[in-house]
Scaffold this active site. Structure first.
Site, PDB file in Angstrom:
ATOM      1  N   ALA A 192       0.845  -1.192   0.000  1.00 53.65           N
ATOM      2  CA  ALA A 192       0.000   0.000   0.000  1.00 53.65           C
ATOM      3  C   ALA A 192       0.883   1.244   0.000  1.00 53.65           C
ATOM      4  CB  ALA A 192      -0.914   0.002   1.216  1.00 53.65           C
ATOM      5  N   SER A 224       2.583  -2.259   4.255  1.00 52.50           N
ATOM      6  CA  SER A 224       2.648  -0.808   4.042  1.00 52.50           C
ATOM      7  C   SER A 224       3.958  -0.438   3.370  1.00 52.50           C
ATOM      8  CB  SER A 224       2.562  -0.073   5.380  1.00 52.50           C
ATOM      9  OG  SER A 224       3.775  -0.233   6.111  1.00 52.50           O
ATOM     10  N   ASP A 225       3.951   0.678   2.632  1.00 47.99           N
ATOM     11  CA  ASP A 225       5.219   1.281   2.274  1.00 47.99           C
ATOM     12  C   ASP A 225       5.873   1.723   3.576  1.00 47.99           C
ATOM     13  OD1 ASP A 225       7.342   2.307   0.851  1.00 47.99           O
ATOM     14  OD2 ASP A 225       6.097   3.390  -0.589  1.00 47.99           O
ATOM     15  N   TRP A 226       7.177   1.893   3.534  1.00 48.13           N
ATOM     16  CA  TRP A 226       7.936   2.108   4.772  1.00 48.13           C
ATOM     17  C   TRP A 226       7.592   3.470   5.395  1.00 48.13           C
ATOM     18  CZ3 TRP A 226       8.159  -2.360   3.175  1.00 48.13           C
ATOM     19  CH2 TRP A 226       9.024  -3.335   3.670  1.00 48.13           C
ATOM     20  N   ALA A 228       4.466   4.425   5.996  1.00 44.32           N
ATOM     21  CA  ALA A 228       3.193   4.929   5.472  1.00 44.32           C
ATOM     22  C   ALA A 228       2.045   4.793   6.468  1.00 44.32           C
ATOM     23  CB  ALA A 228       2.829   4.206   4.164  1.00 44.32           C
TER      24      ALA A 228
END
Length: 830
Positions: A192, A224-226, A228
């Protein structure tokens, strides 16, 4: 990989609700949590997609570097991309990595997109097919792939907060389509993005559930993106399964408390934990069967090698990477110059700074440290060794900031060996740790207890005297001294919390100093470690820029005296990078002047473009040939030499439309207005937008020349097709040239009589064929039923409109000489 859902539920039952909740946050930056109670080990993740970096930013831990994603899409060759995916999987296993954070399935919506090179194409069908091939290749060897960044994360400006406003139909038909293809291919993770879509941040967006998990049946992990994940309750109640990185963050103990307090349903957390355990089981990391990944070594373990693709088994990794370069290289224009015949060459002039230091990859988190890189100059020299003389002239320096210190230009002041001295100091300036490193770009200096300051020292060995540009990049309190004299000092707080900027590409603070050729000088950079500033520290240095006029004159003189000239121009590291979009497409006045000067001096000039995305080529009609090299990876020079001298055909076709000038492009806006970025073009991005506006680009989507010519002779399509059925189209083409070759036959659809808003035409399928001179071959192109359907906003469902449909076939979106008509009908009701 054979663990059943019943077994996973049994293991899940051994864990308390708190333990299940804690599983869903990272243990470190790149690892998930272990849980001994169920035999779960940590899962290791790594950035991609052009290479597998591993857990550390360390130039001593090298990686195989493939061509950029846009170059892979330019191959239009799923079988090759699948093999390259297998190579990445082998690299992952060598480095102890379970999960590769690739492929990137966002689209080339605007040519200004800063991460253009890391995305595949402007078209959902091509992106979906090439992305699915990479997924299959990676996962066939026991490494999990990750489709990212879900969804509409197509530009970098304000990417952490931008709210993308996109209509439901465009979202379904364009931006979600490549992710659906990845899910169909069995992708194990979906990432995401940072952005919001239609008012809700993606880590809490309902799109994670519908269509991803419900309609498409995705049973993997949504990560998640890091960084996010910014809240606990909204994201935990949504379809997000894993919050990275760790150990700190909005989940962890906060999520466990929310479950205990009844603010987050236990069932929601159970589903997330079940998905994580299912992934671990697939990876062999559950139930105590595999306690750890093999440690990173220089070779693949013997047990792994047998399962790898043939090139890896034969240790011919470089050969496969080199083949990929030629397969993705696009011949944009050729006026009987290419291929060059080595037997008729006495002298070849290779011109340009990019020729000697070819840019092999884009900037940002996807970057790796290749063991060795072959420049265009090195590739040409190797190809012509013993056959022709090769002369190199660097020409004017390209615009851009000073590069990181190169080991060829400095030595460690303590050992005298090439490189720099890295020291970690305490608050009183006492040395806690020291080591020699290869160059000035140190993104993760080794942390030790009590570390307060990073220091990088280097003894410069200037080969050119005059006013040098020296600097240090990073955030916080920094200083730079030369032979004890302070060049700069100050506090430089970060202007953004974008991790790509803070941890990967911080801006440099620069000063100028006079150096004497041949006289060493001690350069020392320091930066204090402070919360929120990261630890990336980069020392940069550039000699005085040569006089532009004199450099152009020298380049023209060398070209005029040669039998052929190869001039290489391209973008800089700070032009195309994660973290920011481009503001223009020009290569700069000096690089344009260089190509013009060389082309005027020698009609047998090949202009090689070294960029990840579109750039303006105002001299494209003046050069004898124009070759698009992309960011070609570590074997770029060798693969390009194969193309230049005819050992391989340029196999690439454009995966995105190239404008002559930026103003012509139908979609250029990447900057939000009031935090919102409206995708007002709807379905009409890329070649669809060009066709809708009746504009002609420099080069169409799908364009690319080979070393032979083709005639399109016949298109055969059925007169009627039923909604919901795939369609088979046959296209007969003939090789009309003097050399065997490969042609990518492209099929487009049009519905000119449609009652709906439709693109003028859109890509529906493609197939590659090979033929000898004079031979006719038939390309069989499968047109999936999905390419005829549309999303009904009113019914919230897929529908296929009955009526007339036009099938077109040709070499690009702008060159479709064959046309056939068919009727789309609905099957009779049961």
């Amino acid at each position: 990989m054979g663990t059943s859902d019943e077994e996973i539920d049994r293991l899940l039952g051994k864990l308390t609700p708190r333990a299940r909740a804690l599983l869903l946050s990272g243990a470190t930056t790149w690892r998930t949590r272990a849980e001994p109670a169920v035999g779960l080990r940590e899962l290791v993740m790594s950035d991609g997609p052009a290479g597998v970096r591993g857990e550390a930013w360390d130039e001593r831990h090298t990686s195989v570097l493939l061509p950029s994603a846009s170059a892979l899409a330019a191959t239009w060759d799923e079988a090759l991309v699948e093999r390259l995916g297998g190579l990445l999987a082998a690299e992952a296993r060598r480095k102890g990595v379970d999960v590769l954070l690739a492929p990137t399935l966002n689209l080339h919506r605007s040519p200004l997109g800063g991460r253009h090179f890391e995305c595949l194409s402007e078209d959902p069908e091509l992106t979906g097919r090439i992305g699915a091939a990479l997924v299959r290749g990676v996962q066939a060897h026991g490494v999990a792939a990750t489709a990212k960044h879900y969804v509409a994360n197509d530009s970098e400006t304000d990417r952490l907060t931008v709210d993308v406003r996109v209509g439901e139909r465009a979202l379904r038909e364009v931006y979600l389509a490549p992710f659906e293809a990845a899910v169909t291919a069995g992708v194990r993770l979906v990432m995401a993005g940072y952005n919001a879509v239609n008012g809700t941040t993606m880590t809490a967006n309902a799109l994670l559930t519908d269509p991803l998990k419900d309609e498409w049946g995705f049973d993997g992990v949504v990560v998640s993106d890091w960084g996010a994940v910014r809240g606990t309750l909204d994201t935990a109640r949504a379809g997000l399964d894993l919050a990275m990185p760790g150990p700190d963050g909005p989940w962890g103990e906060a999520l466990a408390r929310a479950v205990a307090d009844g603010d987050v349903p236990e069932a929601a957390v159970d589903d997330k934990a079940r998905r994580l355990l299912r992934l671990a089981a697939w990876l062999g990391a559950l139930g105590g069967r595999d306690t750890s990944r093999p440690p990173a070594t220089g070779e693949w373990p013997d047990a792994e090698r047998a399962s790898l693709p043939d090139p890896a088994r034969a240790r011919d990794v470089r050969g496969l990477a080199r083949r990929a370069v030629a397969a993705g290289t696009v011949l944009l224009a050729n006026r009987d110059v290419l291929p060059l015949d080595p037997g008729r060459l006495g002298t070849v002039a290779v011109i340009g700074a990019h020729a000697a230091r070819t840019r092999t990859q884009g900037g940002g988190s996807a970057g790796v440290f290749p063991r060795a890189e072959v420049s265009v100059l090195e590739g040409v020299r190797a190809a012509l060794r013993g056959r022709a003389r090769v002369v190199h002239v660097p020409g004017p320096r390209p615009d851009g900031p000073a590069p990181p210190l190169d080991p060829d230009d400095c030595t460690d002041p303590r050992s005298g060996l090439p490189g720099v001295l890295l020291r970690m100091l305490d608050a009183d300036g006492r040395e806690l740790y020291a080591e020699r490193r290869r160059g000035g770009r140190l993104l993760e200096p080794h942390l030790v207890p009590g570390a307060h300051t990073v220091e990088i020292g280097a003894r410069l060995r200037p080969r050119t005297g005059g006013s040098w540009t020296l600097g240090v990049a990073g955030f916080g309190r920094m200083s730079l001294t030369l032979d004890g004299r302070t060049l700069l000092a100050g506090d430089f707080p970060p202007a953004t919390d974008d991790p790509a900027v803070v941890h990967v590409n911080p801006p440099a603070q620069q000063a100028r100093a006079d150096l004497v050729a041949g006289r060493d000088a001690l350069l020392v950079a320091r930066r204090e470690l402070a919360p929120g500033t990261g630890r990336a520290t980069v020392v940069v240095a550039a000699p005085p820029a040569p006089d532009v006029t004199a450099s152009l004159t020298e380049a023209a003189r060398a070209a005029g005296a040669a039998d052929a000239a190869v001039v290489v121009v391209g973008t800089t590291e700070h032009g195309e990078s994660e973290g920011h979009d481009r503001t223009g497409l020009t290569l700069g006045a000096t690089q344009d002047a260089l190509v013009r000067a060389v082309a005027a001096a020698n009609p047998r000039t090949v202009a090689v473009v070294n960029s990840g995305g579109p750039v303006e080529l105002p001299w494209r009609e003046e050069a004898g040939a124009v070759l698009l090299a992309w960011f070609p990876g570590q074997e770029g020079g060798g693969g390009l030499a194969d193309v230049l001298f005819g050992r391989a055909e340029p196999g690439g076709r454009l995966p995105t439309t190239w404008p002559a000038v930026l103003a012509d492009a139908p979609v250029t806006r990447t900057r939000p207005d009031g935090g919102r970025l409206a995708y007002d073009e709807g379905l009409h991005l890329g070649h669809r937008g060009w066709l809708r506006h009746g504009r002609t680009p420099a080069y169409w989507f799908g364009h690319g020349l080979g070393y032979t010519t083709w005639a399109y002779e016949e298109l055969t399509a059925p007169p009627v097709t039923r909604a919901g059925d795939d369609l088979t189209v046959r296209v007969r083409v003939r090789n009309t040239g003097a050399r065997a070759g490969r042609e990518v036959v492209q099929v487009y659809l049009a519905r000119p009589a449609s009652a709906l808003d439709r693109p003028v035409r859109w890509l529906a399928g493609y197939a590659a064929v090979r033929a000898r001179p004079g031979e006719a071959v038939t390309a069989t192109v499968r047109v999936p039923a999905r390419t005829l359907r549309h999303w009904s906003v009113a019914e919230h469902a897929w529908r296929t409109e009955p009526g007339p449909c036009r099938v077109l076939a040709g070499r690009s979106a702008g060159d479709v000489p064959l046309v056939a008509d068919l009727e789309v009908v609905h099957p009779p009701s049961a």
